[in-house]
Write a protein that holds these residues in place. Sequence first.
Motif, PDB file in Angstrom:
ATOM      1  N   GLY A  67       0.800  -1.218   0.000  1.00 59.61           N
ATOM      2  CA  GLY A  67       0.000   0.000   0.000  1.00 59.61           C
ATOM      3  C   GLY A  67       0.829   1.263   0.000  1.00 59.61           C
ATOM      4  N   THR A  68       2.155   1.118   0.078  1.00 65.02           N
ATOM      5  CA  THR A  68       3.061   2.277   0.042  1.00 65.02           C
ATOM      6  C   THR A  68       4.040   2.092  -1.120  1.00 65.02           C
ATOM      7  N   ASP A  69       4.931   3.080  -1.287  1.00 64.68           N
ATOM      8  CA  ASP A  69       5.909   2.957  -2.373  1.00 64.68           C
ATOM      9  C   ASP A  69       7.204   2.277  -1.931  1.00 64.68           C
ATOM     10  N   THR A  70       7.268   1.818  -0.663  1.00 66.07           N
ATOM     11  CA  THR A  70       8.493   1.209  -0.150  1.00 66.07           C
ATOM     12  C   THR A  70       8.185  -0.104   0.560  1.00 66.07           C
ATOM     13  N   LEU A  71       8.795  -1.170   0.076  1.00 62.16           N
ATOM     14  CA  LEU A  71       8.628  -2.484   0.687  1.00 62.16           C
ATOM     15  C   LEU A  71       9.850  -2.800   1.550  1.00 62.16           C
ATOM     16  N   ILE A  72       9.608  -3.384   2.719  1.00 60.55           N
ATOM     17  CA  ILE A  72      10.674  -3.698   3.664  1.00 60.55           C
ATOM     18  C   ILE A  72      10.962  -5.196   3.647  1.00 60.55           C
ATOM     19  N   PHE A  73      12.247  -5.526   3.534  1.00 57.45           N
ATOM     20  CA  PHE A  73      12.712  -6.914   3.536  1.00 57.45           C
ATOM     21  C   PHE A  73      13.709  -7.095   4.685  1.00 57.45           C
ATOM     22  N   ASN A  74      13.695  -8.272   5.309  1.00 55.81           N
ATOM     23  CA  ASN A  74      14.655  -8.575   6.367  1.00 55.81           C
ATOM     24  C   ASN A  74      15.549  -9.747   5.969  1.00 55.81           C
ATOM     25  N   TYR A  75      16.850  -9.557   6.181  1.00 53.66           N
ATOM     26  CA  TYR A  75      17.836 -10.627   5.978  1.00 53.66           C
ATOM     27  C   TYR A  75      18.442 -10.960   7.330  1.00 53.66           C
ATOM     28  N   THR A  76      18.340 -12.232   7.735  1.00 51.65           N
ATOM     29  CA  THR A  76      18.920 -12.681   8.994  1.00 51.65           C
ATOM     30  C   THR A  76      20.269 -13.323   8.715  1.00 51.65           C
ATOM     31  N   VAL A  77      21.319 -12.753   9.280  1.00 49.36           N
ATOM     32  CA  VAL A  77      22.672 -13.278   9.079  1.00 49.36           C
ATOM     33  C   VAL A  77      22.771 -14.665   9.700  1.00 49.36           C
ATOM     34  N   GLN A  78      23.386 -15.587   8.965  1.00 50.58           N
ATOM     35  CA  GLN A  78      23.566 -16.950   9.449  1.00 50.58           C
ATOM     36  C   GLN A  78      25.042 -17.304   9.501  1.00 50.58           C
ATOM     37  N   SER A  79      25.349 -18.273  10.351  1.00 52.03           N
ATOM     38  CA  SER A  79      26.734 -18.713  10.496  1.00 52.03           C
ATOM     39  C   SER A  79      27.302 -19.117   9.145  1.00 52.03           C
ATOM     40  N   GLY A  80      28.488 -18.623   8.828  1.00 54.14           N
ATOM     41  CA  GLY A  80      29.140 -18.907   7.550  1.00 54.14           C
ATOM     42  C   GLY A  80      29.001 -17.802   6.537  1.00 54.14           C
ATOM     43  N   ASP A  81      28.087 -16.853   6.761  1.00 55.45           N
ATOM     44  CA  ASP A  81      27.927 -15.728   5.834  1.00 55.45           C
ATOM     45  C   ASP A  81      29.127 -14.789   5.943  1.00 55.45           C
ATOM     46  N   GLU A  82      29.589 -14.306   4.810  1.00 56.75           N
ATOM     47  CA  GLU A  82      30.726 -13.379   4.818  1.00 56.75           C
ATOM     48  C   GLU A  82      30.767 -12.595   3.512  1.00 56.75           C
ATOM     49  N   VAL A  83      30.756 -11.276   3.615  1.00 56.71           N
ATOM     50  CA  VAL A  83      30.874 -10.417   2.443  1.00 56.71           C
ATOM     51  C   VAL A  83      31.344  -9.044   2.899  1.00 56.71           C
ATOM     52  N   ALA A  84      32.235  -8.448   2.124  1.00 54.37           N
ATOM     53  CA  ALA A  84      32.836  -7.172   2.505  1.00 54.37           C
ATOM     54  C   ALA A  84      31.906  -5.993   2.282  1.00 54.37           C
ATOM     55  N   ASP A  85      30.936  -6.132   1.395  1.00 53.26           N
ATOM     56  CA  ASP A  85      29.996  -5.050   1.095  1.00 53.26           C
ATOM     57  C   ASP A  85      28.718  -5.700   0.572  1.00 53.26           C
ATOM     58  N   LEU A  86      27.693  -5.770   1.420  1.00 52.04           N
ATOM     59  CA  LEU A  86      26.471  -6.498   1.086  1.00 52.04           C
ATOM     60  C   LEU A  86      25.841  -5.947  -0.195  1.00 52.04           C
ATOM     61  N   LYS A  87      25.430  -6.862  -1.071  1.00 53.91           N
ATOM     62  CA  LYS A  87      24.780  -6.459  -2.317  1.00 53.91           C
ATOM     63  C   LYS A  87      23.762  -7.521  -2.709  1.00 53.91           C
ATOM     64  N   TYR A  88      22.836  -7.147  -3.613  1.00 55.84           N
ATOM     65  CA  TYR A  88      21.917  -8.152  -4.116  1.00 55.84           C
ATOM     66  C   TYR A  88      22.605  -8.944  -5.221  1.00 55.84           C
ATOM     67  N   LYS A  89      22.063 -10.147  -5.455  1.00 55.60           N
ATOM     68  CA  LYS A  89      22.758 -11.120  -6.307  1.00 55.60           C
ATOM     69  C   LYS A  89      22.860 -10.674  -7.757  1.00 55.60           C
ATOM     70  N   SER A  90      21.763 -10.117  -8.300  1.00 55.88           N
ATOM     71  CA  SER A  90      21.741  -9.749  -9.711  1.00 55.88           C
ATOM     72  C   SER A  90      20.590  -8.782  -9.957  1.00 55.88           C
ATOM     73  N   ILE A  91      20.442  -8.350 -11.207  1.00 61.86           N
ATOM     74  CA  ILE A  91      19.333  -7.455 -11.539  1.00 61.86           C
ATOM     75  C   ILE A  91      17.986  -8.178 -11.440  1.00 61.86           C
ATOM     76  N   ASN A  92      18.036  -9.514 -11.346  1.00 65.46           N
ATOM     77  CA  ASN A  92      16.815 -10.312 -11.225  1.00 65.46           C
ATOM     78  C   ASN A  92      16.637 -10.865  -9.812  1.00 65.46           C
ATOM     79  N   ALA A  93      17.272 -10.243  -8.840  1.00 69.75           N
ATOM     80  CA  ALA A  93      17.261 -10.771  -7.472  1.00 69.75           C
ATOM     81  C   ALA A  93      15.915 -10.615  -6.772  1.00 69.75           C
ATOM     82  N   LEU A  94      15.103  -9.656  -7.209  1.00 75.07           N
ATOM     83  CA  LEU A  94      13.794  -9.426  -6.592  1.00 75.07           C
ATOM     84  C   LEU A  94      12.751 -10.286  -7.288  1.00 75.07           C
ATOM     85  N   THR A  95      12.158 -11.236  -6.549  1.00 76.47           N
ATOM     86  CA  THR A  95      11.172 -12.137  -7.145  1.00 76.47           C
ATOM     87  C   THR A  95      10.001 -12.348  -6.192  1.00 76.47           C
TER      88      THR A  95
END
Length: 240
Positions: A67-95
């Motif tokens: 109902g708004t122009d902004t959707l909120i998503f939550n990512y829960t960090v799990q053991s083994g996750d590691e990245v120097a600068d969080l990013k989405y996977k690709s231009i098709n990452a939103l599904t």
Amino acid sequence: KITVVNDTNSPSVVSVLANTAPGTYKDPSVIEIAVKFTEAVNVTGTPTLELETGDTDRDAVYVSGTGTDTLIFNYTVQSGDEVADLKYKSINALTNSTGGTIVDNANNPATLTLAASGATVTTSLQGDPDGDIIIDAVAPGFTGGSVTAGTKSLVLTLDEAVTTSASSADLANDFAVTNTTTGNVPNAVTAVSVNGTAITLTLTNFVANNSTYSVAYTADGSRQLNDVNGNTVASRTLTS
């Protein structure tokens, strides 16, 4: 006469940015991500945003915003996750693979294609002008060790530097050393020195020639070995 002007314009994504403050996060931290559209959208189902999080990629899951122009998503960090600068996977990452929809008030389906993620794209998660989201949920671990005959010391190595607030004598209780050549004869540890990626154990007996050793480390919750981001070395047994 009433004229109806049809709206044929599909909403599209304006930006994908983090609501969570820049910094370093380990499990089980929750990272909140805001996906902004050109207009208000209505959601059915549970959309996801695939993120690049190391060896195993994770999904940020839709939690609110219909109902708004902004959707909120939550990512829960799990053991083994590691990245120097969080990013989405690709231009098709939103599904929205749950069979749901993302449409505007005129029922036009949203275009879910994202901008190519990059440090220079300030509307993308990786290029967020507020700063980087760093994920480090990988625990440091032992990579090996060495012992020299005629000495009373054994040096263990780790894959990254660690520190501890425990005393040398207290840490000694967490290590058990045995001579596996002579029937697993114990060689008690009297002191432990922690120096970056090296942990030196002081033994009660001299190391004999042509002998092999086993070192068992049992992590104690009251005296941990931690990396710079607070990840804890797990219990492990090493053999020579």
